[in-house]
Design an enzyme around this catalytic site. Sequence first.
Site, PDB file in Angstrom:
ATOM      1  N   LYS A  85       0.838  -1.214   0.000  1.00  0.00           N
ATOM      2  CA  LYS A  85       0.000   0.000   0.000  1.00  0.00           C
ATOM      3  C   LYS A  85       0.872   1.262   0.000  1.00  0.00           C
ATOM      4  O   LYS A  85       0.639   2.179  -0.782  1.00  0.00           O
ATOM      5  CB  LYS A  85      -0.963  -0.011   1.201  1.00  0.00           C
ATOM      6  CG  LYS A  85      -1.978  -1.150   1.125  1.00  0.00           C
ATOM      7  CD  LYS A  85      -2.994  -1.117   2.231  1.00  0.00           C
ATOM      8  CE  LYS A  85      -2.530  -1.701   3.536  1.00  0.00           C
ATOM      9  NZ  LYS A  85      -2.354  -3.161   3.565  1.00  0.00           N
ATOM     10  N   THR A  86       1.884   1.281   0.864  1.00  0.00           N
ATOM     11  CA  THR A  86       2.785   2.451   0.903  1.00  0.00           C
ATOM     12  C   THR A  86       3.552   2.548  -0.410  1.00  0.00           C
ATOM     13  O   THR A  86       3.738   3.641  -0.959  1.00  0.00           O
ATOM     14  CB  THR A  86       3.801   2.309   2.062  1.00  0.00           C
ATOM     15  OG1 THR A  86       3.098   1.910   3.227  1.00  0.00           O
ATOM     16  CG2 THR A  86       4.534   3.607   2.322  1.00  0.00           C
ATOM     17  N   ASP A 130      -1.209   6.029   6.988  1.00  0.00           N
ATOM     18  CA  ASP A 130      -1.293   4.581   7.184  1.00  0.00           C
ATOM     19  C   ASP A 130      -2.200   4.285   8.387  1.00  0.00           C
ATOM     20  O   ASP A 130      -2.369   5.155   9.255  1.00  0.00           O
ATOM     21  CB  ASP A 130       0.118   4.033   7.426  1.00  0.00           C
ATOM     22  CG  ASP A 130       0.221   2.558   7.073  1.00  0.00           C
ATOM     23  OD1 ASP A 130      -0.757   2.007   6.553  1.00  0.00           O
ATOM     24  OD2 ASP A 130       1.294   1.967   7.309  1.00  0.00           O
ATOM     25  N   THR A 179      -5.763  -1.876   7.030  1.00  0.00           N
ATOM     26  CA  THR A 179      -5.935  -3.325   6.964  1.00  0.00           C
ATOM     27  C   THR A 179      -7.393  -3.653   7.308  1.00  0.00           C
ATOM     28  O   THR A 179      -7.810  -4.790   7.198  1.00  0.00           O
ATOM     29  CB  THR A 179      -5.014  -4.025   7.981  1.00  0.00           C
ATOM     30  OG1 THR A 179      -5.182  -3.368   9.243  1.00  0.00           O
ATOM     31  CG2 THR A 179      -3.566  -3.942   7.553  1.00  0.00           C
ATOM     32  N   ARG A 238       6.280  -8.412   1.160  1.00  0.00           N
ATOM     33  CA  ARG A 238       7.144  -8.020   2.283  1.00  0.00           C
ATOM     34  C   ARG A 238       7.779  -9.261   2.908  1.00  0.00           C
ATOM     35  O   ARG A 238       8.964  -9.274   3.247  1.00  0.00           O
ATOM     36  CB  ARG A 238       6.350  -7.246   3.341  1.00  0.00           C
ATOM     37  CG  ARG A 238       7.240  -6.766   4.497  1.00  0.00           C
ATOM     38  CD  ARG A 238       6.455  -6.078   5.573  1.00  0.00           C
ATOM     39  NE  ARG A 238       5.923  -4.808   5.121  1.00  0.00           N
ATOM     40  CZ  ARG A 238       4.865  -4.205   5.652  1.00  0.00           C
ATOM     41  NH1 ARG A 238       4.220  -4.767   6.651  1.00  0.00           N
ATOM     42  NH2 ARG A 238       4.462  -3.049   5.193  1.00  0.00           N
TER      43      ARG A 238
END
Length: 357
Positions: A85-86, A130, A179, A238
């Site tokens: 997302k980032t 975030d 999330t 990740r």
Amino acid sequence: MAILSDDEDLRGTKKDSFQKKNPIVKPENIEYDKTFENSIRPKDFDSYIGQGALKETLKITLEAAKLREKPLDHLLFYGPPGLGKTTIAGVIAAQMGVDIRITSAPALERPRDIIGILMSLKGGEILFIDEIHRLNKVAEEILYPAMEDFTLDMTTGKSQTAKTLRVPLPKFTLIGATTKAGELSGPLRDRFGMVYRLEFYTIEELTEVIKRTAKILDIKITEDGAKAIARRSRGTPRIANRLVKRVSDFALVKYDGIIDENVANDSLDTLKIDEFGLDHTDRALLNLIIEKYDGGPVGIETIAAALSEDVRTIEDVCEPYLLQAGLLQRTPRGRKVSPEGYRHLGIKTPSEQTRLF
Ligand code: ADE
């Protein structure tokens, strides 16, 4: 493009002074890890692997905004952690040729935190928040007019002498990431022009992510080696990127420095990451439900307490993949282990056990 770190955004805030007084940080938060993630983050759509449908839609939206010479509509990305997302927010900023300011909702504790950031924005900039579902009510109320009309409504003075001040803000784009889209308040969700869900990655996509990362980090890896790591990466880039680094340590110390299928599988077995990518906590969770609660259903609080884990860690980190992999089921009465979950642990389901007698 200047991507500010959380620390830069938070200079002078409570969290900053708290951290100075409490220098012990959790291993996953150490600066080294963030630097590592930043060094391998793709900076454009071509090097951003996966999320094909989302990328195509975004390219059109960005092009249209450029043609209109207007900032992009506010965007909300949701989905499990670690899916990029980032990263995609950074790609959007780079494509639009604007700066991005990165922060997270827990850092915006006091009104002055969010006001400070909004007032420091320059025209066209992207503000990335975030964990936006954790924004408090006051910060949310400040954001509404900022998102809708690019103004800050502030009150000065007390009760009868109070005055409302409307301060114009430069036009900006808010990108929220969460999330838990369901925990966002309705009014906040409605203020995003676009809402997108990030999907888990396929084995093929993760293999590409791993090969790209290995190339950047000068790690030697075969196609089968990359695929073996991809299979155990829980659909999450990740995790894939972390595993490739761990496996490269093994390759260097125990083998000839090259990650092939055998090196990858052997190293991941030693790290107790199984063929589904489950780690010790995931297996403990499934085992607990089977052994102590007859396979469930059982409430999330009970599970968290029994595992001495935080409810949020279970919900955000463990569960999404266990649900997606079909090993766990969510029912109105709590969590249940699926027949596949039993099979994965090599345990007979209750109906298979009774059939024996
Ligand atoms: N590293 C993390 N996410 C990635 C992605 N989507 N593409 C390429 N590299 C990545």
